[in-house]
Design a protein around this motif. Sequence first.
Motif, PDB file in Angstrom:
ATOM      1  N   ASN A 127       0.809  -1.221   0.000  1.00  0.00           N
ATOM      2  CA  ASN A 127       0.000   0.000   0.000  1.00  0.00           C
ATOM      3  C   ASN A 127       0.842   1.270   0.000  1.00  0.00           C
ATOM      4  O   ASN A 127       0.329   2.375   0.226  1.00  0.00           O
ATOM      5  N   GLY A 128       2.147   1.117  -0.212  1.00  0.00           N
ATOM      6  CA  GLY A 128       3.021   2.282  -0.293  1.00  0.00           C
ATOM      7  C   GLY A 128       3.537   2.791   1.036  1.00  0.00           C
ATOM      8  O   GLY A 128       4.186   3.842   1.088  1.00  0.00           O
ATOM      9  N   TYR A 129       3.277   2.052   2.121  1.00  0.00           N
ATOM     10  CA  TYR A 129       3.717   2.499   3.441  1.00  0.00           C
ATOM     11  C   TYR A 129       4.726   1.509   4.024  1.00  0.00           C
ATOM     12  O   TYR A 129       4.739   0.329   3.675  1.00  0.00           O
ATOM     13  N   SER A 130       5.549   1.986   4.935  1.00  0.00           N
ATOM     14  CA  SER A 130       6.625   1.186   5.506  1.00  0.00           C
ATOM     15  C   SER A 130       6.066   0.078   6.396  1.00  0.00           C
ATOM     16  O   SER A 130       4.930   0.165   6.887  1.00  0.00           O
ATOM     17  N   PRO A 131       6.861  -0.975   6.649  1.00  0.00           N
ATOM     18  CA  PRO A 131       6.428  -2.018   7.584  1.00  0.00           C
ATOM     19  C   PRO A 131       6.087  -1.453   8.961  1.00  0.00           C
ATOM     20  O   PRO A 131       5.147  -1.918   9.605  1.00  0.00           O
ATOM     21  N   GLU A 132       6.845  -0.446   9.400  1.00  0.00           N
ATOM     22  CA  GLU A 132       6.592   0.124  10.729  1.00  0.00           C
ATOM     23  C   GLU A 132       5.227   0.809  10.795  1.00  0.00           C
ATOM     24  O   GLU A 132       4.517   0.696  11.808  1.00  0.00           O
ATOM     25  N   VAL A 133       4.870   1.523   9.736  1.00  0.00           N
ATOM     26  CA  VAL A 133       3.550   2.168   9.698  1.00  0.00           C
ATOM     27  C   VAL A 133       2.443   1.115   9.666  1.00  0.00           C
ATOM     28  O   VAL A 133       1.445   1.200  10.401  1.00  0.00           O
ATOM     29  N   ASN A 134       2.613   0.116   8.813  1.00  0.00           N
ATOM     30  CA  ASN A 134       1.593  -0.928   8.722  1.00  0.00           C
ATOM     31  C   ASN A 134       1.484  -1.727  10.017  1.00  0.00           C
ATOM     32  O   ASN A 134       0.380  -2.109  10.416  1.00  0.00           O
ATOM     33  N   LEU A 135       2.604  -1.953  10.695  1.00  0.00           N
ATOM     34  CA  LEU A 135       2.538  -2.656  11.971  1.00  0.00           C
ATOM     35  C   LEU A 135       1.879  -1.795  13.048  1.00  0.00           C
ATOM     36  O   LEU A 135       1.196  -2.316  13.941  1.00  0.00           O
ATOM     37  N   TYR A 136       2.048  -0.487  12.965  1.00  0.00           N
ATOM     38  CA  TYR A 136       1.339   0.396  13.899  1.00  0.00           C
ATOM     39  C   TYR A 136      -0.160   0.199  13.758  1.00  0.00           C
ATOM     40  O   TYR A 136      -0.879   0.000  14.747  1.00  0.00           O
ATOM     41  N   HIS A 137      -0.653   0.253  12.519  1.00  0.00           N
ATOM     42  CA  HIS A 137      -2.093   0.122  12.300  1.00  0.00           C
ATOM     43  C   HIS A 137      -2.594  -1.292  12.556  1.00  0.00           C
ATOM     44  O   HIS A 137      -3.670  -1.473  13.147  1.00  0.00           O
ATOM     45  N   LEU A 138      -1.833  -2.293  12.109  1.00  0.00           N
ATOM     46  CA  LEU A 138      -2.324  -3.668  12.164  1.00  0.00           C
ATOM     47  C   LEU A 138      -2.050  -4.347  13.509  1.00  0.00           C
ATOM     48  O   LEU A 138      -2.943  -4.990  14.069  1.00  0.00           O
ATOM     49  N   LEU A 139      -0.834  -4.198  14.029  1.00  0.00           N
ATOM     50  CA  LEU A 139      -0.514  -4.835  15.298  1.00  0.00           C
ATOM     51  C   LEU A 139      -1.079  -4.035  16.470  1.00  0.00           C
ATOM     52  O   LEU A 139      -1.847  -4.561  17.291  1.00  0.00           O
ATOM     53  N   CYS A 140      -0.721  -2.759  16.553  1.00  0.00           N
ATOM     54  CA  CYS A 140      -1.138  -1.938  17.692  1.00  0.00           C
ATOM     55  C   CYS A 140      -2.646  -1.687  17.700  1.00  0.00           C
ATOM     56  O   CYS A 140      -3.275  -1.667  18.764  1.00  0.00           O
ATOM     57  N   GLY A 141      -3.222  -1.490  16.513  1.00  0.00           N
ATOM     58  CA  GLY A 141      -4.643  -1.173  16.422  1.00  0.00           C
ATOM     59  C   GLY A 141      -5.518  -2.366  16.143  1.00  0.00           C
ATOM     60  O   GLY A 141      -6.217  -2.876  17.013  1.00  0.00           O
ATOM     61  N   ALA A 142      -5.494  -2.848  14.893  1.00  0.00           N
ATOM     62  CA  ALA A 142      -6.443  -3.864  14.448  1.00  0.00           C
ATOM     63  C   ALA A 142      -6.327  -5.177  15.213  1.00  0.00           C
ATOM     64  O   ALA A 142      -7.333  -5.867  15.421  1.00  0.00           O
ATOM     65  N   ILE A 143      -5.121  -5.541  15.645  1.00  0.00           N
ATOM     66  CA  ILE A 143      -4.946  -6.816  16.351  1.00  0.00           C
ATOM     67  C   ILE A 143      -5.090  -6.621  17.861  1.00  0.00           C
ATOM     68  O   ILE A 143      -5.978  -7.201  18.491  1.00  0.00           O
ATOM     69  N   LEU A 144      -4.217  -5.825  18.466  1.00  0.00           N
ATOM     70  CA  LEU A 144      -4.259  -5.694  19.919  1.00  0.00           C
ATOM     71  C   LEU A 144      -5.545  -5.034  20.410  1.00  0.00           C
ATOM     72  O   LEU A 144      -6.007  -5.319  21.523  1.00  0.00           O
ATOM     73  N   ASP A 145      -6.140  -4.158  19.615  1.00  0.00           N
ATOM     74  CA  ASP A 145      -7.424  -3.562  19.992  1.00  0.00           C
ATOM     75  C   ASP A 145      -8.554  -4.124  19.139  1.00  0.00           C
ATOM     76  O   ASP A 145      -9.587  -3.487  18.975  1.00  0.00           O
ATOM     77  N   GLY A 146      -8.344  -5.336  18.590  1.00  0.00           N
ATOM     78  CA  GLY A 146      -9.345  -5.944  17.731  1.00  0.00           C
ATOM     79  C   GLY A 146      -9.372  -7.456  17.866  1.00  0.00           C
ATOM     80  O   GLY A 146      -9.930  -7.999  18.814  1.00  0.00           O
ATOM     81  N   SER A 147      -8.714  -8.134  16.939  1.00  0.00           N
ATOM     82  CA  SER A 147      -8.822  -9.597  16.879  1.00  0.00           C
ATOM     83  C   SER A 147      -8.257 -10.295  18.122  1.00  0.00           C
ATOM     84  O   SER A 147      -8.823 -11.284  18.597  1.00  0.00           O
ATOM     85  N   PHE A 148      -7.126  -9.801  18.644  1.00  0.00           N
ATOM     86  CA  PHE A 148      -6.556 -10.420  19.852  1.00  0.00           C
ATOM     87  C   PHE A 148      -7.481 -10.202  21.041  1.00  0.00           C
ATOM     88  O   PHE A 148      -7.688 -11.103  21.873  1.00  0.00           O
ATOM     89  N   LEU A 354       6.640  -0.510  22.170  1.00  0.00           N
ATOM     90  CA  LEU A 354       6.946  -0.850  20.779  1.00  0.00           C
ATOM     91  C   LEU A 354       7.320   0.392  19.978  1.00  0.00           C
ATOM     92  O   LEU A 354       8.205   0.349  19.119  1.00  0.00           O
ATOM     93  N   VAL A 355       6.663   1.512  20.250  1.00  0.00           N
ATOM     94  CA  VAL A 355       7.034   2.779  19.605  1.00  0.00           C
ATOM     95  C   VAL A 355       8.426   3.195  20.057  1.00  0.00           C
ATOM     96  O   VAL A 355       9.268   3.601  19.246  1.00  0.00           O
ATOM     97  N   ARG A 356       8.687   3.103  21.356  1.00  0.00           N
ATOM     98  CA  ARG A 356       9.996   3.506  21.896  1.00  0.00           C
ATOM     99  C   ARG A 356      11.124   2.703  21.265  1.00  0.00           C
ATOM    100  O   ARG A 356      12.193   3.245  20.969  1.00  0.00           O
ATOM    101  N   ARG A 357      10.877   1.415  21.001  1.00  0.00           N
ATOM    102  CA  ARG A 357      11.907   0.551  20.422  1.00  0.00           C
ATOM    103  C   ARG A 357      12.002   0.679  18.903  1.00  0.00           C
ATOM    104  O   ARG A 357      12.909   0.097  18.300  1.00  0.00           O
ATOM    105  N   GLY A 358      11.085   1.414  18.273  1.00  0.00           N
ATOM    106  CA  GLY A 358      11.104   1.534  16.819  1.00  0.00           C
ATOM    107  C   GLY A 358      10.518   0.328  16.114  1.00  0.00           C
ATOM    108  O   GLY A 358      10.640   0.195  14.888  1.00  0.00           O
ATOM    109  N   PHE A 359       9.864  -0.550  16.857  1.00  0.00           N
ATOM    110  CA  PHE A 359       9.228  -1.736  16.265  1.00  0.00           C
ATOM    111  C   PHE A 359       8.078  -1.315  15.369  1.00  0.00           C
ATOM    112  O   PHE A 359       7.827  -1.917  14.309  1.00  0.00           O
TER     113      PHE A 359
END
Length: 382
Positions: A127-148, A354-359
Amino acid sequence: MRAFDYFFYGDYLAEGLPACDNPRAVLFGDGCDLDVKNRILSDIIECRPGSYSYDTLCQRISEPAARALLRIGLLRQEGGLYLDTPVIIKEDAPYLQHCFSKAVLQMADDLEQNKKEYVALAKQIDNGYSPEVNLYHLLCGAILDGSFFDCLSRQQVVATSRLHPSGLDYLLIVYERTLELERLSKRLLCSYNRCTDGRRALQSFGDLEGERFDVFRFICQKEQGAVSSVFKEIDAVWELLSGESLAQKRESLLQGLWQLVETGSCETACYRLLSLFGYVKDNTLAVPLYQEKDKAVIEELERLTEDCLYEKMCMVLSNKSILSGLFCQKHGISRKELANELYHIVFGQLNEELVRRGFVAKPDYREGEGRYLKSVELMTKN
Protein backbone atom coordinates in the motif's frame (compact mmCIF):
# COMPACT_ATOMS: atom_id res chain seq x y z
CA MET A 1 -15.14 16.82 45.34
CA ARG A 2 -13.71 14.39 42.82
CA ALA A 3 -14.15 14.91 39.09
CA PHE A 4 -14.44 12.12 36.53
CA ASP A 5 -14.00 11.30 32.86
CA TYR A 6 -16.35 8.78 31.25
CA PHE A 7 -15.36 6.43 28.45
CA PHE A 8 -17.27 3.90 26.36
CA TYR A 9 -16.20 0.64 24.83
CA GLY A 10 -18.41 -0.18 21.85
CA ASP A 11 -19.66 1.35 18.62
CA TYR A 12 -23.31 2.27 18.83
CA LEU A 13 -25.80 4.81 17.56
CA ALA A 14 -28.49 5.77 20.06
CA GLU A 15 -30.39 7.81 17.51
CA GLY A 16 -34.13 7.56 17.98
CA LEU A 17 -33.89 6.27 21.57
CA PRO A 18 -35.12 8.36 24.51
CA ALA A 19 -32.46 10.38 26.31
CA CYS A 20 -32.64 8.11 29.38
CA ASP A 21 -31.36 5.24 27.21
CA ASN A 22 -28.45 7.17 25.70
CA PRO A 23 -25.54 7.06 28.17
CA ARG A 24 -23.88 10.11 26.62
CA ALA A 25 -27.11 12.10 27.00
CA VAL A 26 -27.53 10.88 30.60
CA LEU A 27 -23.97 11.82 31.56
CA PHE A 28 -23.42 14.93 29.49
CA GLY A 29 -26.92 16.18 28.61
CA ASP A 30 -28.95 18.94 30.19
CA GLY A 31 -31.00 16.75 32.54
CA CYS A 32 -28.44 16.79 35.34
CA ASP A 33 -25.41 19.02 35.79
CA LEU A 34 -22.12 17.11 35.45
CA ASP A 35 -20.84 18.65 38.68
CA VAL A 36 -23.83 17.17 40.49
CA LYS A 37 -23.06 13.73 39.04
CA ASN A 38 -19.43 14.13 40.10
CA ARG A 39 -20.56 14.98 43.63
CA ILE A 40 -22.88 11.97 43.78
CA LEU A 41 -20.21 9.61 42.53
CA SER A 42 -17.69 11.14 44.95
CA ASP A 43 -20.06 10.57 47.88
CA ILE A 44 -20.76 6.97 46.86
CA ILE A 45 -17.02 6.30 46.66
CA GLU A 46 -16.46 7.79 50.12
CA CYS A 47 -19.30 5.75 51.65
CA ARG A 48 -19.22 2.10 52.65
CA PRO A 49 -20.42 0.08 49.62
CA GLY A 50 -24.22 -0.17 49.67
CA SER A 51 -24.71 2.45 52.38
CA TYR A 52 -25.71 5.27 49.97
CA SER A 53 -29.47 4.98 49.49
CA TYR A 54 -31.59 5.38 46.39
CA ASP A 55 -33.78 7.87 48.30
CA THR A 56 -30.72 10.03 48.95
CA LEU A 57 -29.89 9.89 45.24
CA CYS A 58 -33.43 11.03 44.37
CA GLN A 59 -33.09 13.92 46.82
CA ARG A 60 -29.99 15.09 44.99
CA ILE A 61 -31.42 14.74 41.47
CA SER A 62 -34.81 13.99 39.99
CA GLU A 63 -36.07 10.42 40.19
CA PRO A 64 -36.01 10.02 36.37
CA ALA A 65 -32.37 11.14 36.36
CA ALA A 66 -31.61 8.72 39.19
CA ARG A 67 -33.26 5.84 37.32
CA ALA A 68 -31.24 6.75 34.23
CA LEU A 69 -27.93 6.39 36.13
CA LEU A 70 -28.97 2.85 37.03
CA ARG A 71 -30.32 2.14 33.55
CA ILE A 72 -27.03 3.01 31.81
CA GLY A 73 -25.06 0.79 34.21
CA LEU A 74 -23.16 3.40 36.21
CA LEU A 75 -24.87 2.32 39.45
CA ARG A 76 -26.89 -0.68 40.62
CA GLN A 77 -29.33 -1.04 43.49
CA GLU A 78 -29.14 -3.96 45.88
CA GLY A 79 -30.84 -2.44 48.88
CA GLY A 80 -28.35 0.45 48.81
CA LEU A 81 -26.38 1.69 45.81
CA TYR A 82 -23.17 0.21 44.42
CA LEU A 83 -20.91 1.09 41.55
CA ASP A 84 -21.84 -1.11 38.60
CA THR A 85 -18.97 -0.35 36.25
CA PRO A 86 -15.17 -0.07 36.55
CA VAL A 87 -14.36 3.20 38.33
CA ILE A 88 -10.64 3.89 38.66
CA ILE A 89 -9.81 6.44 41.36
CA LYS A 90 -6.68 8.39 42.25
CA GLU A 91 -5.80 5.97 45.04
CA ASP A 92 -5.42 3.23 42.38
CA ALA A 93 -2.85 5.22 40.37
CA PRO A 94 0.44 4.27 42.11
CA TYR A 95 -0.49 0.60 41.96
CA LEU A 96 -1.58 0.64 38.30
CA GLN A 97 1.44 2.59 37.10
CA HIS A 98 3.81 -0.19 38.11
CA CYS A 99 1.96 -3.49 38.53
CA PHE A 100 2.23 -4.42 34.82
CA SER A 101 5.74 -3.09 34.10
CA LYS A 102 7.58 -6.41 34.22
CA ALA A 103 4.96 -8.24 32.15
CA VAL A 104 4.88 -5.49 29.50
CA LEU A 105 8.65 -5.63 29.01
CA GLN A 106 8.53 -9.41 28.73
CA MET A 107 5.79 -9.18 26.09
CA ALA A 108 7.75 -6.59 24.12
CA ASP A 109 10.80 -8.88 24.25
CA ASP A 110 8.70 -11.79 22.96
CA LEU A 111 7.46 -9.70 20.04
CA GLU A 112 10.96 -8.43 19.28
CA GLN A 113 12.30 -11.98 19.13
CA ASN A 114 9.92 -12.45 16.20
CA LYS A 115 10.59 -9.06 14.60
CA LYS A 116 11.98 -10.48 11.36
CA GLU A 117 8.79 -12.43 10.78
CA TYR A 118 6.63 -9.42 11.61
CA VAL A 119 8.57 -7.20 9.19
CA ALA A 120 8.51 -9.83 6.45
CA LEU A 121 4.74 -10.12 6.74
CA ALA A 122 4.23 -6.34 6.88
CA LYS A 123 6.27 -5.92 3.70
CA GLN A 124 3.66 -8.01 1.88
CA ILE A 125 1.09 -5.24 2.43
CA ASP A 126 1.50 -3.39 -0.86
CA ASN A 127 0.00 0.00 0.00
CA GLY A 128 3.02 2.28 -0.29
CA TYR A 129 3.72 2.50 3.44
CA SER A 130 6.63 1.19 5.51
CA PRO A 131 6.43 -2.02 7.58
CA GLU A 132 6.59 0.12 10.73
CA VAL A 133 3.55 2.17 9.70
CA ASN A 134 1.59 -0.93 8.72
CA LEU A 135 2.54 -2.66 11.97
CA TYR A 136 1.34 0.40 13.90
CA HIS A 137 -2.09 0.12 12.30
CA LEU A 138 -2.32 -3.67 12.16
CA LEU A 139 -0.51 -4.83 15.30
CA CYS A 140 -1.14 -1.94 17.69
CA GLY A 141 -4.64 -1.17 16.42
CA ALA A 142 -6.44 -3.86 14.45
CA ILE A 143 -4.95 -6.82 16.35
CA LEU A 144 -4.26 -5.69 19.92
CA ASP A 145 -7.42 -3.56 19.99
CA GLY A 146 -9.34 -5.94 17.73
CA SER A 147 -8.82 -9.60 16.88
CA PHE A 148 -6.56 -10.42 19.85
CA PHE A 149 -9.02 -8.69 22.14
CA ASP A 150 -11.81 -10.77 20.56
CA CYS A 151 -9.79 -13.91 21.24
CA LEU A 152 -9.52 -12.99 24.92
CA SER A 153 -13.27 -12.37 24.92
CA ARG A 154 -14.05 -15.76 23.35
CA GLN A 155 -11.96 -17.41 26.04
CA GLN A 156 -13.92 -15.38 28.63
CA VAL A 157 -10.83 -13.61 29.91
CA VAL A 158 -12.36 -10.16 29.29
CA ALA A 159 -15.83 -8.81 28.59
CA THR A 160 -16.32 -6.86 25.36
CA SER A 161 -20.10 -6.70 25.46
CA ARG A 162 -22.82 -5.71 27.89
CA LEU A 163 -26.39 -5.50 26.70
CA HIS A 164 -28.37 -2.77 28.46
CA PRO A 165 -32.14 -2.51 28.95
CA SER A 166 -32.21 -0.02 26.07
CA GLY A 167 -30.89 -2.66 23.68
CA LEU A 168 -27.58 -0.80 23.32
CA ASP A 169 -24.41 -2.85 23.71
CA TYR A 170 -21.49 -1.04 25.36
CA LEU A 171 -19.21 -0.95 28.38
CA LEU A 172 -18.86 2.15 30.52
CA ILE A 173 -15.51 2.95 32.17
CA VAL A 174 -14.90 5.82 34.57
CA TYR A 175 -11.62 7.46 35.58
CA GLU A 176 -11.15 10.06 38.25
CA ARG A 177 -9.70 13.15 36.61
CA THR A 178 -6.16 13.34 37.96
CA LEU A 179 -2.81 13.84 36.28
CA GLU A 180 -1.60 10.46 37.53
CA LEU A 181 -4.56 8.60 36.00
CA GLU A 182 -4.40 10.57 32.74
CA ARG A 183 -1.18 8.70 32.02
CA LEU A 184 -3.24 5.51 32.11
CA SER A 185 -6.49 6.69 30.52
CA LYS A 186 -5.61 9.43 28.04
CA ARG A 187 -1.88 9.21 27.34
CA LEU A 188 -1.57 5.60 26.24
CA LEU A 189 -1.88 4.37 22.65
CA CYS A 190 -5.04 2.33 23.17
CA SER A 191 -7.89 4.20 21.46
CA TYR A 192 -9.23 2.81 18.18
CA ASN A 193 -11.87 5.06 16.61
CA ARG A 194 -13.76 3.42 13.75
CA CYS A 195 -16.61 4.74 11.64
CA THR A 196 -17.62 1.42 10.15
CA ASP A 197 -20.44 -0.73 8.84
CA GLY A 198 -18.47 -3.91 9.47
CA ARG A 199 -17.11 -3.99 5.90
CA ARG A 200 -15.72 -0.52 5.35
CA ALA A 201 -14.06 1.74 7.89
CA LEU A 202 -12.64 5.22 8.30
CA GLN A 203 -10.44 4.75 11.33
CA SER A 204 -7.72 6.18 13.51
CA PHE A 205 -5.62 4.77 16.31
CA GLY A 206 -3.83 6.71 19.02
CA ASP A 207 -4.19 8.20 22.49
CA LEU A 208 -7.03 10.19 24.04
CA GLU A 209 -5.19 13.39 24.92
CA GLY A 210 -7.28 15.97 23.12
CA GLU A 211 -10.21 16.30 20.73
CA ARG A 212 -9.28 14.09 17.80
CA PHE A 213 -10.36 15.44 14.40
CA ASP A 214 -11.97 12.19 13.44
CA VAL A 215 -15.21 10.91 11.86
CA PHE A 216 -16.09 8.76 14.87
CA ARG A 217 -15.68 11.69 17.30
CA PHE A 218 -17.75 13.94 15.06
CA ILE A 219 -20.62 11.43 14.87
CA CYS A 220 -20.58 11.05 18.67
CA GLN A 221 -20.97 14.80 18.99
CA LYS A 222 -23.77 14.85 16.40
CA GLU A 223 -25.56 12.19 18.39
CA GLN A 224 -25.30 14.33 21.52
CA GLY A 225 -26.55 17.38 19.61
CA ALA A 226 -23.50 19.43 20.64
CA VAL A 227 -20.96 19.75 17.81
CA SER A 228 -17.85 21.70 18.83
CA SER A 229 -16.51 24.64 16.87
CA VAL A 230 -13.64 22.61 15.38
CA PHE A 231 -16.22 20.60 13.44
CA LYS A 232 -18.19 23.64 12.21
CA GLU A 233 -17.21 23.25 8.53
CA ILE A 234 -17.57 19.48 8.73
CA ASP A 235 -21.08 19.84 10.14
CA ALA A 236 -22.22 22.05 7.25
CA VAL A 237 -20.97 19.58 4.63
CA TRP A 238 -22.34 16.59 6.57
CA GLU A 239 -25.87 17.92 6.13
CA LEU A 240 -25.40 17.69 2.35
CA LEU A 241 -24.87 13.91 2.45
CA SER A 242 -27.63 11.65 1.19
CA GLY A 243 -29.95 10.33 3.91
CA GLU A 244 -31.88 11.74 6.83
CA SER A 245 -30.58 9.85 9.87
CA LEU A 246 -27.05 9.64 11.22
CA ALA A 247 -26.90 5.97 10.22
CA GLN A 248 -28.01 6.76 6.65
CA LYS A 249 -25.50 9.58 6.29
CA ARG A 250 -22.74 7.37 7.69
CA GLU A 251 -23.63 4.75 5.09
CA SER A 252 -23.50 7.40 2.34
CA LEU A 253 -20.02 8.46 3.47
CA LEU A 254 -18.71 4.88 3.55
CA GLN A 255 -20.27 4.13 0.18
CA GLY A 256 -18.62 7.25 -1.21
CA LEU A 257 -15.29 6.08 0.19
CA TRP A 258 -15.72 2.77 -1.64
CA GLN A 259 -16.63 4.51 -4.89
CA LEU A 260 -13.63 6.82 -4.64
CA VAL A 261 -11.20 3.94 -4.21
CA GLU A 262 -12.85 1.88 -6.97
CA THR A 263 -13.53 4.61 -9.56
CA GLY A 264 -11.53 7.68 -8.52
CA SER A 265 -14.61 9.79 -7.87
CA CYS A 266 -17.60 10.03 -5.53
CA GLU A 267 -20.41 12.35 -4.49
CA THR A 268 -19.15 15.91 -3.95
CA ALA A 269 -20.17 16.08 -0.28
CA CYS A 270 -18.47 12.73 0.41
CA TYR A 271 -15.25 13.84 -1.25
CA ARG A 272 -15.28 17.12 0.64
CA LEU A 273 -15.73 15.36 3.98
CA LEU A 274 -13.02 12.79 3.25
CA SER A 275 -10.69 15.67 2.33
CA LEU A 276 -11.51 17.74 5.40
CA PHE A 277 -10.90 14.75 7.65
CA GLY A 278 -7.57 14.10 5.94
CA TYR A 279 -8.35 10.73 4.39
CA VAL A 280 -8.00 11.82 0.76
CA LYS A 281 -6.09 14.38 -1.25
CA ASP A 282 -6.12 15.04 -5.02
CA ASN A 283 -8.66 12.26 -5.66
CA THR A 284 -6.57 9.58 -3.97
CA LEU A 285 -6.23 8.18 -0.47
CA ALA A 286 -3.75 9.99 1.78
CA VAL A 287 -3.62 7.24 4.42
CA PRO A 288 -2.84 3.49 4.43
CA LEU A 289 -5.46 1.23 2.84
CA TYR A 290 -6.14 -2.35 3.95
CA GLN A 291 -8.17 -4.52 1.57
CA GLU A 292 -9.55 -8.01 1.07
CA LYS A 293 -6.30 -9.06 -0.62
CA ASP A 294 -4.43 -8.29 2.61
CA LYS A 295 -6.56 -10.57 4.81
CA ALA A 296 -4.25 -13.59 4.55
CA VAL A 297 -1.27 -11.53 5.73
CA ILE A 298 -3.30 -9.96 8.53
CA GLU A 299 -4.46 -13.40 9.66
CA GLU A 300 -0.82 -14.54 9.80
CA LEU A 301 0.00 -11.49 11.92
CA GLU A 302 -2.90 -12.38 14.20
CA ARG A 303 -1.69 -15.96 14.64
CA LEU A 304 1.87 -14.82 15.31
CA THR A 305 0.66 -12.35 17.94
CA GLU A 306 -1.48 -14.94 19.68
CA ASP A 307 1.50 -17.29 19.82
CA CYS A 308 3.68 -14.55 21.32
CA LEU A 309 1.31 -12.97 23.82
CA TYR A 310 -1.71 -15.09 24.65
CA GLU A 311 -0.45 -17.06 27.64
CA LYS A 312 1.25 -14.11 29.34
CA MET A 313 -1.74 -11.84 28.76
CA CYS A 314 -4.17 -14.39 30.21
CA MET A 315 -2.00 -14.80 33.30
CA VAL A 316 -1.92 -11.04 33.90
CA LEU A 317 -5.63 -10.40 33.34
CA SER A 318 -6.77 -13.43 35.34
CA ASN A 319 -4.59 -12.61 38.33
CA LYS A 320 -7.10 -12.18 41.17
CA SER A 321 -4.56 -10.45 43.39
CA ILE A 322 -4.13 -7.71 40.77
CA LEU A 323 -7.89 -7.26 40.32
CA SER A 324 -8.60 -7.25 44.04
CA GLY A 325 -6.05 -4.48 44.56
CA LEU A 326 -8.39 -1.95 42.92
CA PHE A 327 -10.98 0.08 44.81
CA CYS A 328 -14.00 -0.71 42.65
CA GLN A 329 -13.76 -4.43 43.41
CA LYS A 330 -15.20 -3.57 46.83
CA HIS A 331 -18.45 -2.86 44.98
CA GLY A 332 -18.50 -6.28 43.34
CA ILE A 333 -18.25 -5.09 39.75
CA SER A 334 -17.72 -7.58 36.95
CA ARG A 335 -14.16 -8.92 36.97
CA LYS A 336 -14.31 -9.40 33.21
CA GLU A 337 -15.36 -5.80 32.62
CA LEU A 338 -12.51 -4.66 34.86
CA ALA A 339 -10.15 -6.99 32.96
CA ASN A 340 -11.27 -5.22 29.77
CA GLU A 341 -10.00 -1.92 31.10
CA LEU A 342 -6.84 -3.43 32.56
CA TYR A 343 -6.16 -4.95 29.16
CA HIS A 344 -6.34 -1.46 27.64
CA ILE A 345 -3.72 -0.30 30.13
CA VAL A 346 -1.48 -3.31 29.46
CA PHE A 347 -1.63 -3.19 25.67
CA GLY A 348 -1.42 0.61 25.72
CA GLN A 349 1.80 0.38 27.72
CA LEU A 350 2.99 -2.35 25.36
CA ASN A 351 2.29 -0.14 22.34
CA GLU A 352 4.25 2.70 23.92
CA GLU A 353 7.18 0.32 24.42
CA LEU A 354 6.95 -0.85 20.78
CA VAL A 355 7.03 2.78 19.60
CA ARG A 356 10.00 3.51 21.90
CA ARG A 357 11.91 0.55 20.42
CA GLY A 358 11.10 1.53 16.82
CA PHE A 359 9.23 -1.74 16.26
CA VAL A 360 6.25 0.30 15.00
CA ALA A 361 5.93 3.84 13.66
CA LYS A 362 5.69 6.83 15.98
CA PRO A 363 2.23 8.43 15.63
CA ASP A 364 1.95 12.10 14.75
CA TYR A 365 1.21 14.57 17.53
CA ARG A 366 -1.37 17.21 16.69
CA GLU A 367 -1.80 20.14 19.04
CA GLY A 368 -5.10 19.83 20.89
CA GLU A 369 -5.79 16.39 19.38
CA GLY A 370 -3.17 14.04 20.79
CA ARG A 371 -1.14 11.38 18.97
CA TYR A 372 -2.74 9.25 16.28
CA LEU A 373 -2.57 7.97 12.72
CA LYS A 374 -5.44 7.36 10.30
CA SER A 375 -6.16 4.48 7.93
CA VAL A 376 -8.92 3.02 5.76
CA GLU A 377 -10.27 -0.53 5.63
CA LEU A 378 -12.24 -1.91 2.67
CA MET A 379 -12.51 -5.63 3.18
CA THR A 380 -15.50 -6.59 1.04
CA LYS A 381 -17.76 -5.11 -1.59
CA ASN A 382 -21.52 -4.79 -1.14
